[in-house]
Write an enzyme that holds these catalytic residues in place. Structure first.
Site, PDB file in Angstrom:
ATOM      1  N   CYS A   1      63.831  43.535  12.211  1.00 40.93           N
ATOM      2  CA  CYS A   1      64.864  44.432  12.712  1.00 40.93           C
ATOM      3  C   CYS A   1      64.825  45.785  11.994  1.00 40.93           C
ATOM      4  O   CYS A   1      64.940  45.840  10.786  1.00 40.93           O
ATOM      5  CB  CYS A   1      66.228  43.772  12.534  1.00 40.93           C
ATOM      6  SG  CYS A   1      67.581  44.865  12.942  1.00 40.93           S
TER       7      CYS A   1
ATOM      8  N   ASN B   1      67.972  58.559  17.076  1.00 37.46           N
ATOM      9  CA  ASN B   1      67.464  57.517  17.960  1.00 37.46           C
ATOM     10  C   ASN B   1      65.940  57.669  18.051  1.00 37.46           C
ATOM     11  O   ASN B   1      65.431  58.775  18.213  1.00 37.46           O
ATOM     12  CB  ASN B   1      68.109  57.670  19.343  1.00 37.46           C
ATOM     13  CG  ASN B   1      67.870  56.456  20.221  1.00 37.46           C
ATOM     14  OD1 ASN B   1      66.729  56.037  20.418  1.00 37.46           O
ATOM     15  ND2 ASN B   1      68.932  55.894  20.739  1.00 37.46           N
TER      16      ASN B   1
ATOM     17  N   GLY C   1      73.781  46.697  27.810  1.00 40.79           N
ATOM     18  CA  GLY C   1      72.769  47.715  27.555  1.00 40.79           C
ATOM     19  C   GLY C   1      72.281  47.819  26.123  1.00 40.79           C
ATOM     20  O   GLY C   1      71.504  48.726  25.811  1.00 40.79           O
TER      21      GLY C   1
ATOM     22  N   HIS D   1      75.566  48.363  16.150  1.00 38.98           N
ATOM     23  CA  HIS D   1      75.388  49.806  16.060  1.00 38.98           C
ATOM     24  C   HIS D   1      76.140  50.496  17.180  1.00 38.98           C
ATOM     25  O   HIS D   1      76.470  49.881  18.195  1.00 38.98           O
ATOM     26  CB  HIS D   1      73.894  50.169  16.142  1.00 38.98           C
ATOM     27  CG  HIS D   1      73.256  49.862  17.460  1.00 38.98           C
ATOM     28  ND1 HIS D   1      72.910  48.581  17.841  1.00 38.98           N
ATOM     29  CD2 HIS D   1      72.927  50.655  18.510  1.00 38.98           C
ATOM     30  CE1 HIS D   1      72.380  48.606  19.061  1.00 38.98           C
ATOM     31  NE2 HIS D   1      72.382  49.862  19.495  1.00 38.98           N
TER      32      HIS D   1
ATOM     33  N   GLN E   1      76.319  54.643  19.168  1.00 38.10           N
ATOM     34  CA  GLN E   1      75.466  55.804  19.375  1.00 38.10           C
ATOM     35  C   GLN E   1      76.306  57.056  19.581  1.00 38.10           C
ATOM     36  O   GLN E   1      77.473  56.976  19.960  1.00 38.10           O
ATOM     37  CB  GLN E   1      74.579  55.597  20.611  1.00 38.10           C
ATOM     38  CG  GLN E   1      73.654  54.400  20.474  1.00 38.10           C
ATOM     39  CD  GLN E   1      72.758  54.232  21.692  1.00 38.10           C
ATOM     40  OE1 GLN E   1      71.968  55.112  22.024  1.00 38.10           O
ATOM     41  NE2 GLN E   1      72.897  53.103  22.364  1.00 38.10           N
TER      42      GLN E   1
ATOM     43  N   CYS F   1     101.885  66.473  28.676  1.00 31.43           N
ATOM     44  CA  CYS F   1     100.585  65.796  28.671  1.00 31.43           C
ATOM     45  C   CYS F   1     100.716  64.500  29.465  1.00 31.43           C
ATOM     46  O   CYS F   1     101.620  63.698  29.213  1.00 31.43           O
ATOM     47  CB  CYS F   1     100.164  65.527  27.225  1.00 31.43           C
ATOM     48  SG  CYS F   1      98.877  64.287  27.045  1.00 31.43           S
TER      49      CYS F   1
ATOM     50  N   HIS G   1      94.315  64.347  25.721  1.00 35.58           N
ATOM     51  CA  HIS G   1      94.756  63.429  24.668  1.00 35.58           C
ATOM     52  C   HIS G   1      93.604  62.442  24.464  1.00 35.58           C
ATOM     53  O   HIS G   1      93.260  61.702  25.392  1.00 35.58           O
ATOM     54  CB  HIS G   1      96.002  62.727  25.232  1.00 35.58           C
ATOM     55  CG  HIS G   1      96.839  61.943  24.303  1.00 35.58           C
ATOM     56  ND1 HIS G   1      98.177  62.229  24.114  1.00 35.58           N
ATOM     57  CD2 HIS G   1      96.571  60.853  23.549  1.00 35.58           C
ATOM     58  CE1 HIS G   1      98.696  61.332  23.291  1.00 35.58           C
ATOM     59  NE2 HIS G   1      97.743  60.477  22.924  1.00 35.58           N
TER      60      HIS G   1
HETATM   61 ZN   LIG Z   1      69.110  43.745  11.621  1.00 38.15          ZN
HETATM   62 ZN   LIG Z   2      99.310  63.780  24.832  1.00 33.52          ZN
END
Ligand SMILES: [Zn+2]
Ligand SMILES: [Zn+2]
Ligand SMILES: [Zn+2]
Length: 343
Positions: free
Chosen positions: A41, A77, A160, A167, A169, A197, A294
């Site tokens: 890994c 990446n 995916g 991890h 991204q 808002c 927000h």
């Molecule tokens: Zn690992």
């Molecule tokens: Zn707000």
């Protein structure tokens, strides 16, 4: 260098990866993918040489970069969707718009332990992951080429994730992506009309009715949105108005870590460790402080497949009413944060 192209009808940008240039045979699966053993890994400690050189890492003591003894590590990446070096170079070809595929694509390795998942990590370590997101966003915001920074997480192969090691991204983009534009414009229209808002109004109303509330703590509300696209889609929102994630005050990171752990724990309990996607929606780089948008987290467990009807319409059929989803999640037995009582 990848190409960024804009659809002239709806204004949606796409990344055309000219370098990968996948041929038909590249799309035919050869063997079912098997999880990579920890020994191979690239995200495991001791194998730092298998990733590009680190951008940032948290280490208990100041130690040499790219060695072990880190708790969180951020690396480019290895197969970036966009390339960080170069100029934007916007061009028009007749009615078409394009630009160079400039952007940052980073991986945040959340833990040195190969088998830990974010949901199982102690709250303090989840908080550190959130601090790492913030540190990277603040750093990348200095780059005038970028307009939007998206943090996202794919958990599980069906969602995916190509590597099992926990991890998330980050992608910094030179354009505003269309889903974000839709939210920004909708929120702006609401603000022009009501001078409030829309997210703050949602929070008030949902706390009042309670039927879609999953959990809450001092700073955050977790809820099933009124019109979710996916079963068990859940949002986490700061209770007080804040337009940008990275500008949140420091005490909020601890409470966000608690809210996130709480939600992931509930989802694991109710849906038996589902694959999921998680995104942080925040304000654009150039407009970090405003009254109409927000920031929030959207959590989308991968339970259904998006098919012809959805692709053809942007109109989703959700088999689970959000009131039911919220009830299941709210009543799940998780240790930290007892479920809120709602009436
Ligand atoms: Zn690992
Ligand atoms: Zn707000
Ligand atoms: Zn959103």
């Amino acid at each position: 260098m990848p190409d960024l192209r804009r659809d002239p009808i709806v204004g949606r940008w796409v990344i055309i990866s000219t370098e990968r240039n996948a041929r038909p045979k590249d799309f035919i699966p050869v063997l079912p993918a098997r999880p990579l053993a920890a020994a191979l890994c690239p995200f495991c400690p001791g194998q730092e040489r298998l990733t590009p050189k680190e951008i940032m890492a948290y280490r208990p003591q100041p130690l040499e970069p790219n060695g072990p003894n880190w708790t969180i590590r951020v690396v480019p990446n290895k197969f970036p969707a966009l390339q960080v070096e170069g100029d934007l170079d916007r061009q028009g070809f007749g009615l078409y718009d394009r630009m160079n595929g400039i952007g940052a694509h980073e991986v945040i390795i959340e833990t040195p332990n190969h088998t830990d998942s974010l949901a199982d990590m102690p709250t303090k370590l989840i908080e550190d992951v959130l601090w790492a997101y913030r540190d990277r966003m603040i750093d990348l915001k200095k780059d005038p080429r970028f307009r939007y920074i998206l943090i996202f997480k794919n958990h599980g192969e069906a969602a995916g994730a190509s590597l099992e090691h926990a991890h998330s991204q980050l992608i910094a983009l030179p354009i505003l992506p269309i889903y974000v534009v839709e939210e920004l414009e909708g929120a702006k229209q609401y603000y022009i009309y009501k001078e409030r808002c829309v997210f703050c109004d949602i929070i008030r109303q949902e706390l009042d009715t309670g039927t879609r509330v999953v959990a809450e703590n001092e700073d955050f509300l977790t809820l099933a949105p009124y019109a979710p696209r996916f079963p068990f889609e859940t949002w986490i929102l700061p209770k007080r108005h804040e337009s940008a994630f990275e500008n949140s005050s420091s005490h909020m990171f601890e409470n966000l870590a608690r809210a996130l752990k709480n939600l992931l724990g509930r989802a694991d309990r109710v849906l038996d460790n589902p694959p999921y996607n998680l995104v942080i929606h925040t304000s654009p780089v150039q407009d970090p402080t405003n009254d109409h948008y927000h920031w929030h987290i959207e959590f989308m467990p991968k339970l259904t497949k998006t098919a012809g009807f959805e692709w053809g319409t942007g109109f989703y059929i959700n088999p689970t009413p959000p009131e039911e989803a919220a009830k299941f999640l709210r009543e799940a037995n998780v240790e930290e944060n007892a479920p809120v009582t709602v009436g």
